[in-house]
Design an enzyme around this catalytic site. Structure first.
Site, PDB file in Angstrom:
ATOM      1  N   ASP A  48       0.866  -1.633   0.321  1.00 66.21           N
ATOM      2  CA  ASP A  48      -0.470  -0.224   0.040  1.00 66.21           C
ATOM      3  C   ASP A  48       0.476   1.421   0.151  1.00 66.21           C
ATOM      4  O   ASP A  48       2.152   1.214  -0.427  1.00 66.21           O
ATOM      5  CB  ASP A  48      -0.653   0.092   1.239  1.00 66.21           C
ATOM      6  CG  ASP A  48      -2.388   0.399   0.834  1.00 66.21           C
ATOM      7  OD1 ASP A  48      -2.065   2.223   1.122  1.00 66.21           O
ATOM      8  OD2 ASP A  48      -3.507   0.029   0.468  1.00 66.21           O
ATOM      9  N   ASP A  49       0.423   1.863   0.513  1.00 71.15           N
ATOM     10  CA  ASP A  49       1.038   3.827   0.359  1.00 71.15           C
ATOM     11  C   ASP A  49       2.479   3.205   1.126  1.00 71.15           C
ATOM     12  O   ASP A  49       2.495   2.723   2.286  1.00 71.15           O
ATOM     13  CB  ASP A  49       0.049   4.307   1.314  1.00 71.15           C
ATOM     14  CG  ASP A  49       0.364   6.285   0.962  1.00 71.15           C
ATOM     15  OD1 ASP A  49       1.007   6.055   0.392  1.00 71.15           O
ATOM     16  OD2 ASP A  49      -0.798   6.889   1.357  1.00 71.15           O
ATOM     17  N   ASP A  84      -6.270   5.035  -5.785  1.00 68.50           N
ATOM     18  CA  ASP A  84      -6.413   5.259  -4.822  1.00 68.50           C
ATOM     19  C   ASP A  84      -6.615   6.950  -5.197  1.00 68.50           C
ATOM     20  O   ASP A  84      -6.206   7.509  -5.966  1.00 68.50           O
ATOM     21  CB  ASP A  84      -6.142   5.070  -3.486  1.00 68.50           C
ATOM     22  CG  ASP A  84      -6.046   5.962  -1.886  1.00 68.50           C
ATOM     23  OD1 ASP A  84      -7.480   5.728  -2.146  1.00 68.50           O
ATOM     24  OD2 ASP A  84      -6.073   5.111  -1.342  1.00 68.50           O
ATOM     25  N   MET A  85      -7.848   7.607  -4.796  1.00 67.21           N
ATOM     26  CA  MET A  85      -8.080   9.054  -4.120  1.00 67.21           C
ATOM     27  C   MET A  85      -9.012   9.827  -3.213  1.00 67.21           C
ATOM     28  O   MET A  85      -9.962   9.287  -2.885  1.00 67.21           O
ATOM     29  CB  MET A  85      -8.822   8.968  -6.132  1.00 67.21           C
ATOM     30  CG  MET A  85      -9.143  11.186  -6.015  1.00 67.21           C
ATOM     31  SD  MET A  85     -10.071  11.958  -5.357  1.00 67.21           S
ATOM     32  CE  MET A  85     -11.920  11.168  -5.281  1.00 67.21           C
ATOM     33  N   ASP A  88     -12.527   2.365   4.173  1.00 68.22           N
ATOM     34  CA  ASP A  88     -12.130   1.910   4.694  1.00 68.22           C
ATOM     35  C   ASP A  88     -11.881   2.171   6.289  1.00 68.22           C
ATOM     36  O   ASP A  88     -11.244   1.307   7.373  1.00 68.22           O
ATOM     37  CB  ASP A  88     -10.943   3.730   5.126  1.00 68.22           C
ATOM     38  CG  ASP A  88     -10.121   4.280   3.996  1.00 68.22           C
ATOM     39  OD1 ASP A  88      -9.963   2.852   3.344  1.00 68.22           O
ATOM     40  OD2 ASP A  88      -9.544   5.037   3.897  1.00 68.22           O
TER      41      ASP A  88
HETATM   42  C1  DGJ Z   1      -7.463   5.630   2.007  1.00 72.22           C
HETATM   43  C2  DGJ Z   1      -7.161   3.689   1.583  1.00 72.22           C
HETATM   44  O1  DGJ Z   1      -8.482   3.728   1.699  1.00 72.22           O
HETATM   45  C3  DGJ Z   1      -6.467   3.073   2.538  1.00 72.22           C
HETATM   46  O2  DGJ Z   1      -6.811   1.772   2.391  1.00 72.22           O
HETATM   47  C4  DGJ Z   1      -4.935   3.545   1.790  1.00 72.22           C
HETATM   48  O3  DGJ Z   1      -4.653   3.093   0.767  1.00 72.22           O
HETATM   49  C5  DGJ Z   1      -4.634   4.949   2.474  1.00 72.22           C
HETATM   50  N1  DGJ Z   1      -5.779   5.738   1.787  1.00 72.22           N
HETATM   51  C6  DGJ Z   1      -3.300   5.004   2.034  1.00 72.22           C
HETATM   52  O4  DGJ Z   1      -2.903   6.472   2.192  1.00 72.22           O
END
Ligand code: DGJ
Length: 732
Positions: A367-368, A479-480, A549
C-alpha cells in the site's frame, strides 16, 4: 424485445418480458406515459386527462388548447422558460442572453444493439440482439440546437438506459449551464425515496423517507461521486420490502459531481432528474459541437429490493465490468496498510508475505508509502519513484521475491494527486487545480492534479508505465483521497473554467482506459479513501472496489448491506482486520470479523506477527474455506434476508444458479436477554429439492416458507453463523 413506434398515435413502446416504457408525441412534444410492469398490448393513446388546470399554467404557443400545459404534462425532456415551472432537464444561454428553449420532435431511429458512449463509461452489449436502441432527436430550430435522447432496452433484463447528446446546429456558441441525462415523470407521488448517503468510513447507509412535496436534491459537488452520496436513488411503492413491491431504481454511470432531483408538484406528480451537477458546470458548445452526457441505468423491479439488486448485479457483472478479470475468481489478498502504515522496510514486507503465503493468501499488496520520501501523508504524491531507503533493492526485486514465494504482487498508486513537497510540484507549480492568485485549500495535505490538461495526464502515464513496464505487477489499488476546491485550470479560457470538473472526469477516464487496455492482466481495484468513488463509472474500468476504510465488522455489516443494493459481492472488497479495530476501537470475535469479510471479495489486513497461533490457524482455515466457496460467493445469486437497519440481526445468502448449493450468513449484533425468537425464511432455493445442512435435511419449500430459528443459541455481542446448504438426492 421490440421497440415499437405507432405512426397513427405517435406512441413509442419499449418492452421486454418484464418491463414496459411508453412515451408519445403530443403536439410534437415528447410526453411520458408509463414505466412499469410489462403491458403486452398498450392500445390507449393520448391518455393524460385533458383539463384546464388554471390560467397560471401556460399553453404552448398557438396550440389553442388550454387543456394542455407543459406545466403539468408528464415529460421526457422538460424545457426551460417555456411554460414548465418545474425542474428542467437542461438550461442554456443563447447568444441573445436569453434562455428560453423548447425542444420538439424532429425524427427518430430504432436499431439493434447499443452504441458505446465516446470517452465515457457505459453498459454495453456483446451481441446486437441483446438490446434495442431508440434515438429520438428533438430540435429547437429557432435556437439552432438539437438533443438526441437515447433509450436502450435489454432483451433479458429489466433495464432501460438513457443518455442525451446535445448538438449545436447554430452558427454561434451556446452556453450549456445544465445538461442532464434523464427525466422520468410519474403521475403520482405515493413513493418512499431510498438513498445511500454516507461519510468517510460510513459509506452507503440506507435511508428511506416518504417522498415529500417540493424539490429534493441529493448530489455531490465534490468533483467525485463521493462517500457522502451515491449517484443512486430508488423510488419504492409504499410497504415495499426486500421481497415485495414495485421499485424504480436510478443509477448514474458517472464518477464526478452529480445531481439527482425529485420534484413532487402541486398535482402530486413526481419528476426524477439525473445528471451531471449544474453546480460548477458550464460548457461552451461551439457550432456543430456535440456534448454527450453520461448514462443513467433505470431498473424496474416488481418484487422488491432484492429483485432490483439482482438486476443491477447481473448487469454490472456481465455488461458493465470488462476485461480479463471480469468473470474470474478474485485472489485472496493481504494488504500491509493497517499493519505497517508508512513504517516498513523490505524485510518487514517479506515477513508479512511469508506469513500470508503460509495462511493461503494469493496476492500481496504493498500500500501507500513505497515511493520517494513518503513517510507520512504530507509528501511525495506525484513522484512515482521507489524509495530506496525503505526498499534498497527496488520494486522489481521486491516483486520477484514476492513472486518467488508463490504470491502475486500488487501496488498502491494515487495518480491524480500532487503534494506540495514533491519534485513534480517544484517543476510544475501550476499543474494542480487552482485559481491563479487565489489561495488553494489542502485536503489530506495534498492538491488535485489538473487531469483536464493533456500534458499533466501524459506525465503521470509516463511515470506509471515506466514502473509497470519494468516491474511485474499483477494488481493496482488506484486511490483518490481528496475532493476538488477552487475550480480553475490554466489550460482553459475564462469562459471554459466551469468545464473543468467534467473535463477532469473525461481525462481520468481516458487515462484509466489507456492503462487498463495496455496492461490487461493487471487487476485494478478502485479506491477513494474507501468507497469515496465507488460508482458504476469506475466499475466500468475496474472490476472491484475497496468498499470502505472502515474495517470494523459490525459497521461493515451495514456498509456492505447498503452497497449490495447496487453492487454484486465480487465488486465489494472486504478485509479481515485486527481487533480492537483501528477505526472504531471495537473488539469483535475473530469468526464474526472473518464471516463479514468473507461475505464479499475477501482479503486480510492483519499484522501476522502480532496474532496468536490460534488466530493464524483459524485464518488459515477461513482462507481455505473461502477459496472453496468463492465462486458461489463472488458470482452466485446474492439475496438480503434480514436488515441490520431494521433489526438486531443481519442475514444474506449466496445461491448457485442451479440451486444445488447455498450459503447463508447470519449475524447477531448485540446480546439481549429474553430476546424474541427469530425464524428466518431463506430464499432462492428450489422448493422441490431436499437440502442438507450438516446432518439434517430440509425441503427447499420448508426452508423458504417456514425457515429456521437462528438466534436462540446465539449469546453475546457480535455473533455470526454460516450455514451451508447442499442439495441431496433423497425422497421428500
Ligand atoms: C486510503 C485508502 O482507503 C486506504 O486503504 C489506504 O490505501 C490509504 N488511503 C493510504 O494512504
Amino acid at each position: 424485445m421490440p421497440i415499437i413506434f405507432h405512426e397513427e398515435t405517435g406512441q413509442f413502446h419499449l418492452f421486454n418480458d418484464d418491463v414496459s416504457y411508453v412515451m408519445e408525441l403530443k403536439e410534437q412534444f415528447l410526453v411520458h406515459v408509463y414505466w412499469g410492469e410489462r403491458i403486452r398490448s398498450f392500445k390507449q393513446s393520448d391518455t393524460y386527462p385533458k383539463k384546464d388546470r388554471s390560467s397560471f399554467s401556460p399553453n404552448p404557443y398557438r396550440t389553442n388548447d388550454a387543456t394542455f400545459s407543459l406545466d403539468n404534462a408528464l415529460q421526457e425532456f422538460p424545457g426551460f422558460d417555456s411554460g414548465d415551472y418545474r425542474e428542467p432537464a437542461f438550461e442554456m444561454t443563447h447568444p441573445d442572453g436569453a434562455k428560453a428553449t423548447q425542444f420538439k420532435y424532429a425524427s427518430h431511429t430504432i436499431y439493434s444493439g447499443k452504441k458505446r458512449l465516446e470517452g465515457l463509461p457505459a453498459t454495453y452489449v456483446v451481441e446486437d440482439d441483446e438490446a434495442e436502441t431508440l434515438e429520438i432527436t428533438l430540435a429547437d430550430d429557432i435556437r439552432g440546437i438539437r438533443a438526441t435522447l437515447s433509450y436502450t432496452i435489454y432483451r433479458d433484463r429489466s433495464v432501460i438506459t438513457k443518455s442525451v447528446q446535445y448538438q449545436n446546429t447554430s452558427e454561434h456558441t451556446i452556453q450549456l449551464n445544465r445538461a442532464l441525462s434523464s427525466c422520468v415523470d410519474f403521475d403520482d407521488a405515493a413513493f418512499d425515496l431510498l438513498q445511500l448517503p454516507g461519510a468517510w468510513a460510513r459509506e452507503k447507509q440506507i435511508v428511506k423517507t416518504p417522498l415529500a412535496m417540493g424539490i429534493h436534491v441529493l448530489d455531490s459537488k465534490r468533483g467525485a461521486s463521493s462517500t457522502h452520496q451515491q449517484p443512486f436513488i430508488a423510488l419504492l411503492r409504499k410497504n415495499t420490502t426486500e421481497h415485495h413491491g414495485d421499485v424504480y431504481g436510478f443509477h448514474f454511470v458517472y464518477s464526478g459531481s452529480f445531481t439527482i432531483r425529485t420534484e413532487v408538484d402541486t398535482f402530486s406528480q413526481t419528476r426524477v432528474l439525473v445528471g451531471i451537477n449544474p453546480h460548477n458546470f458550464g460548457w461552451q458548445l461551439e457550432p456543430n459541437d456535440i456534448f454527450q452526457t453520461p448514462e443513467v441505468v433505470l431498473v424496474y423491479a416488481k418484487n422488491g429490493l432484492n429483485d432490483m439488486s439482482h438486476t443491477f448485479h447481473s448487469l454490472y457483472t456481465e455488461r458493465l465490468a470488462r476485461g480479463e478479470h471480469q468473470l474470474q475468481e478474485r485472489p485472496v489478498l493481504i494488504n500491509n496498510w493497517e499493519s505497517t502504515y508508512f513504517q516498513f522496510d523490505e524485510q518487514k514486507l517479506l515477513n508479512l508475505a511469508d506469513g500470508a503465503k503460509a495462511l493461503g493468501a494469493e496476492l500481496f499488496v504493498l500500500d501507500d508509502g513505497w515511493f520517494e520520501a513518503r513517510n507520512d501523508d504530507t509528501t511525495s504524491l506525484g513522484d512515482w519513484i521507489v524509495d530506496r531507503k525503505k526498499l534498497p533493492s527496488g520494486l522489481a526485486s521486491l516483486s520477484s521475491q514476492i513472486h518467488e514465494r508463490g504470491l502475486k504482487f500488487g501496488l498502491w498508486f494515487e495518480p491524480e494527486m500532487i503534494s506540495e513537497q514533491s519534485q513534480l510540484f517544484k517543476a510544475h507549480p501550476d499543474w494542480h487545480i487552482h485559481v491563479d492568485g487565489y489561495p488553494t485549500s489542502l485536503g489530506r495535505n495534498q492538491l488535485v492534479l489538473d487531469f483536464s490538461r493533456q500534458e499533466v495526464r501524459a506525465e503521470i502515464v509516463r511515470q506509471m508505465t515506466e514502473i509497470l513496464d519494468a516491474v511485474p505487477i499483477d494488481y493496482i489499488k488506484w486511490d483518490m483521497n481528496r475532493n476538488m476546491t477552487e475550480i480553475g485550470s490554466r489550460g482553459l479560457t475564462p469562459q471554459q473554467q466551469m468545464e473543468l470538473p467534467h473535463r477532469y472526469m473525461l481525462g481520468l477516464y481516458e487515462v484509466i482506459d489507456y492503462l487498463t487496455e495496455r496492461y490487461p492482466h493487471i487487476l485494478f481495484e478502485n479506491c477513494s479513501g474507501g468507497g469515496g468513488r465507488f460508482d458504476p463509472g469506475m466499475a466500468y474500468y475496474m472490476p472491484q472496489s475497496w468498499a470502505s476504510d472502515n474495517t470494523d465488522a459490525i459497521e461493515r455489516i451495514k456498509i456492505q448491506y447498503g452497497t449490495s443494493l447496487i453492487f454484486p459481492p465480487v465488486m465489494i472488497c472486504a478485509q479481515l482486520s485486527e481487533s480492537p479495530n483501528h477505526q472504531v476501537g471495537r473488539i469483535t470475535p475473530l469468526q464474526t470479523r472473518a464471516d463479514v469479510a468473507m461475505s464479499a471479495n475477501f482479503g486480510i489486513m492483519l499484522d501476522l506477527n502480532k496474532e496468536s497461533q490460534a488466530t493464524l490457524d483459524a485464518v488459515q482455515q477461513d482462507i481455505a474455506w473461502y477459496k472453496k466457496h468463492r465462486q458461489l460467493i463472488q458470482f452466485g445469486r446474492f439475496s438480503r434476508l434480514i436488515s441490520p437497519y431494521e433489526s438486531n440481526f443481519a442475514g444474506w445468502s449466496f445461491t448457485a444458479p442451479n440451486q444445488e448449493e447455498s450459503l447463508v450468513f447470519f449475524f447477531k449484533i448485540l446480546g439481549a436477554a429474553s430476546e424474541p425468537f427469530l425464524r428466518l425464511q431463506l430464499r432462492d432455493l428450489n422448493p422441490e429439492y431436499m437440502y442438507a445442512i450438516g446432518d439434517t435435511t430440509y425441503s427447499g419449500e420448508e426452508l423458504m416458507k417456514f425457515g429456521l430459528y437462528l438466534n436462540p443459541d446465539m449469546s453475546g455481542d457480535f455473533q455470526s453463523k454460516v450455514l451451508h446448504l447442499k442439495h441431496v438426492v433423497t425422497k421428500m
